[in-house]
Design a protein around this motif. Structure first.
Motif, PDB file in Angstrom:
ATOM      1  N   LYS A 199      60.408  61.896  -2.354  1.00  0.00           N
ATOM      2  CA  LYS A 199      60.934  62.643  -0.840  1.00  0.00           C
ATOM      3  C   LYS A 199      62.314  62.961  -1.147  1.00  0.00           C
ATOM      4  N   ARG A 202      62.504  65.695  -3.656  1.00  0.00           N
ATOM      5  CA  ARG A 202      61.692  66.642  -3.225  1.00  0.00           C
ATOM      6  C   ARG A 202      60.747  67.171  -4.687  1.00  0.00           C
ATOM      7  N   THR A 203      60.205  66.116  -5.630  1.00  0.00           N
ATOM      8  CA  THR A 203      59.606  66.381  -6.786  1.00  0.00           C
ATOM      9  C   THR A 203      58.607  65.350  -7.033  1.00  0.00           C
ATOM     10  N   ASP A 217      58.256  71.021  -7.994  1.00  0.00           N
ATOM     11  CA  ASP A 217      58.668  70.880  -6.617  1.00  0.00           C
ATOM     12  C   ASP A 217      57.704  70.954  -5.615  1.00  0.00           C
ATOM     13  N   ARG A 219      56.940  69.901  -1.144  1.00  0.00           N
ATOM     14  CA  ARG A 219      57.469  69.764   0.281  1.00  0.00           C
ATOM     15  C   ARG A 219      56.353  69.000   0.967  1.00  0.00           C
ATOM     16  N   TYR A 273      61.271  76.152   1.596  1.00  0.00           N
ATOM     17  CA  TYR A 273      61.445  74.960   2.455  1.00  0.00           C
ATOM     18  C   TYR A 273      61.574  75.385   3.982  1.00  0.00           C
TER      19      TYR A 273
END
Length: 306
Positions: A199, A202-203, A217, A219, A273
């Motif tokens: 987290k 964000r990967t 990537d 989210r 995002y």
């Protein structure tokens, strides 16, 4: 989804009770997550102004002459009337029509973004989606050229842009996505086959025996619908899944905790995002998650950590 095996806890229950348990379980497993908007909202495209049709042409003032209003023979001849004199002008010519606006998604929008990027008005890779970033970029371009800053791409704006730019190359239209740097793996990711999801960075890193095979990537859910953290396992894969809660598509879904899954999100691909999920792990690169989906098996470990 069919329920695998039998539920030992259902022994001794009547058939109707067992059926009810099955329905509740199926509803729980097939529940999905829906994308929600966070932060800026998309502007609503303004309707194109309708101009008068041929039946709405202006009429000369003063009313129509009747046969009894003719001049007597002794009166001087009435001066000839110049056509159009003293009357409203002919119907106005239509203004520029809107070609693209907020909410559109097409290859033409992708070209618009690529051309704006050539002259410094669009600072990211083309997505083909006309979102808030594209609206702002078009407004910037229009303002520099003395055009109304509507944010919509009308014929005048488009023709001016075409005159200032060249036709985009295939790489400009669809540049290869850069491989995001994977975060330092959690200790739980160092053995076996693992979807290692950070987290903080964000990967998502797809790892086998401590080696990163690919990364992408991702989210997560909002503060009101957070993505669960912990160690899980993939218990169901659904290539063309549609959420039974929100009726939204969840392609390449790999479920790991109740209704939460890793899946492709076209909204994430378009808006980044600016949005969030309802708990799922969204992936924005469709090619990468398609490859990942083909490699992951039921039972592979999922680690979600901060």
């Amino acid at each position: 989804m069919g329920l695998r095996g039998t539920n030992s806890g259902a022994r001794g229950l009547r058939p109707a009770a067992v059926a009810a348990v099955g329905v509740i379980t199926l509803a729980t497993l097939t529940a999905g997550c829906k994308v929600e908007t966070v932060g800026a909202t998309e502007p609503t495209a303004l309707p194109t102004r309708a101009f008068p049709s041929s039946t709405d042409d202006a009429k000369p003032s003063g009313g129509r002459e009747s046969p009894t209003d003719t001049a007597p023979a002794t009166s001087p001849a009435a001066p000839s009337r110049t056509p159009g004199a003293g009357t409203p002008s002919a119907r106005p010519s239509p203004g520029p029509s809107t070609l693209m606006s907020a909410g559109d998604r097409s290859t033409r929008v992708r070209e618009l973004q690529a051309r704006l990027r050539q002259i410094g008005h669009f600072d990211r890779s083309p997505t083909g989606y006309y979102g808030t970033v594209t609206v702002t970029s078009v407004q910037s371009f229009q303002g520099k050229r003395g055009l109304p800053r509507t944010g919509r791409t009308d014929t005048v704006t488009w023709e001016r842009l075409l005159a200032m730019t060249r036709e985009p190359t295939s790489k400009e239209l669809d540049p290869p996505a850069a491989e995001p740097p994977a975060a330092k793996p959690d200790a739980r990711c160092m053995t076996g086959r693992v979807l290692c999801i950070s987290k903080n960075s964000r990967t998502l890193a797809w790892m086998i025996d401590g080696r990163v095979v690919s990364s992408m990537d991702v989210r997560f859910g909002s503060q009101y619908t957070p993505t669960r953290e912990g160690t899980f396992s993939v218990y169901w894969k659904s290539r063309h899944h549609v959420s039974t809660l929100y009726y939204t598509p969840m392609p390449y879904a790999m479920f790991f905790s109740g209704g939460q899954a890793v899946h492709y999100s076209p909204d994430f691909a378009a808006r980044g995002y600016n949005g969030a999920s309802h708990g799922c792990v969204n992936v924005r690169d469709e090619g990468k998650i398609a490859s990942l989906f083909a490699q992951v098996r039921d039972g592979d470990k999922v680690v979600v950590y901060w």
